[in-house]
Design an enzyme around this catalytic site. Structure first.
Site, PDB file in Angstrom:
ATOM      1  N   GLU A  60     -21.919 -46.563  -5.597  1.00 11.88           N
ATOM      2  CA  GLU A  60     -21.832 -46.478  -7.059  1.00 11.88           C
ATOM      3  C   GLU A  60     -20.734 -47.366  -7.639  1.00 11.88           C
ATOM      4  OE1 GLU A  60     -24.115 -42.911  -5.794  1.00 11.88           O
ATOM      5  OE2 GLU A  60     -22.258 -43.861  -5.098  1.00 11.88           O
ATOM      6  N   HIS A 129     -22.419 -30.792  -6.677  1.00 19.10           N
ATOM      7  CA  HIS A 129     -23.554 -31.423  -7.352  1.00 19.10           C
ATOM      8  C   HIS A 129     -23.922 -30.698  -8.647  1.00 19.10           C
ATOM      9  CE1 HIS A 129     -23.886 -32.885  -3.248  1.00 19.10           C
ATOM     10  NE2 HIS A 129     -24.688 -33.841  -3.667  1.00 19.10           N
TER      11      HIS A 129
END
Length: 328
Positions: A60, A129
């Protein structure tokens, strides 16, 4: 007017803007060959080719840096994060470069980029998450934060976001809403950023929410209606800029305010709303502003803890009755 899924509305927004402007391209993990982790970009590789729909490594920080550099050199990237929980890795690029470049360059270098992907909890995915990030990114000057609750709004807001020429825009979706259907017009439309929407008119109390917590807000309003309490429900749609004026006008009518959000409670979106409304509308309030947020803790995996962690319809109804001074 057509009924389409949330993911289809996002796909239409991106595809329409990519057809209109050849500078726009999409990049992220699995957006091309796999048609998107959530099938948002299904079919886009076939239409636009591998130079405009780009699969990236699981890195990322790296691909966000490439996108930021591309934006500063005249292109208009759309960066898909598989989840905003993974975007803490490139936060340096978002915070220290994308958000600050226009100011640091004296207005000479903008960063027209859209960062998008699912945000917040999606069931039993564990603590790492399941974080909702709207308030974190809304705290950064130079960034606009969008968090839609339905496909109609998502398409109009995303098209508007892609058209911005200078500002990086954080676009936060919800994994559990990608299959939700909305009526979307056949003709092209845009929704301006920074304008909240009154989803249900009411007279007794104002309920404010955004993203998937709008289901809780509207569900609570439906339950309250059965007991003769008329709730006005406002969808923020954009977190920054924050349309507190629409909330204030509603509070002038209802005299009560309850906020429902998925953020952790400390320094949350509801904290900012509460400050604004008590400052500008104190004389209109007949009860303290109340809020229901996620628990002030990581969200664990166990289903009973997930249920206890998130705001609920029952909890919202209870809170509204408290501001109505009904104890039952």
């Amino acid at each position: 007017m057509r009924s389409i899924a949330f993911r289809e509305a996002l796909r239409e927004a991106m595809s329409e803007e990519m057809r209109r402007d050849e500078r726009v391209f999409l990049m992220g993990e699995e957006v091309a060959e796999y048609n998107g982790a959530y099938k948002v970009s299904q079919g886009m590789l076939k239409e636009f080719g591998p130079k405009r729909v780009i699969d990236t490594p699981i890195a990322e920080l790296g691909f966000t840096a490439i996108a930021v550099g591309a934006a500063q050199n005249g292109l208009k990237p759309i960066v898909e994060f598989m989840t905003w929980n993974f975007a803490v890795l490139p936060l340096d690029q978002i915070l220290n470069t994308a958000s600050k470049m226009l100011a640091m360059s004296g207005g000479q270098v903008g960063c027209p980029i859209v960062f998008r992907g699912p945000n917040g909890s999606a069931g039993q995915l564990g603590a790492q998450h399941s974080t909702a990030f709207e308030s974190l990114y809304a705290n950064i000057p130079g960034i606009k934060v969008v968090s839609p609750s339905n496909g109609y709004d998502a398409k109009g807001l995303l098209k508007q976001a892609i058209r911005y020429e200078n500002d990086p825009i954080v676009f936060m979706e919800s994994e559990v809403m990608y299959g939700d259907k909305s009526d979307v017009p056949d003709e092209e439309y845009y929704i301006p950023l920074g304008k909240a929407d009154v989803k249900k008119a009411g007279r007794d109390v104002t309920i404010v929410s955004f993203n998937k917590m709008m289901k809780v807000a509207l569900g609570a309003a439906a339950e309250l209606e059965k007991e003769g309490i008329s709730a006005e429900v406002i969808d923020l749609r954009t977190i920054r800029p924050l349309d507190w004026h629409t909330i204030l006008e509603s509070v002038k009518k209802t005299n009560r305010l309850v906020i429902v959000e998925e953020q952790w409670p400390f320094a949350s979106v509801s904290s900012e709303i509460t400050y604004r409304i008590q400052k500008e509308g104190f004389d209109y309030l007949d009860a303290p502003i109340r809020r229901i947020t996620s628990a002030d803790a990581p969200m664990h995996y166990a289903p009973n803890l997930v249920e206890a962690y998130l705001p609920s319809i029952a909890g919202t109804v209870k809170l509204v009755k408290e501001v109505m001074y009904q104890r039952k």
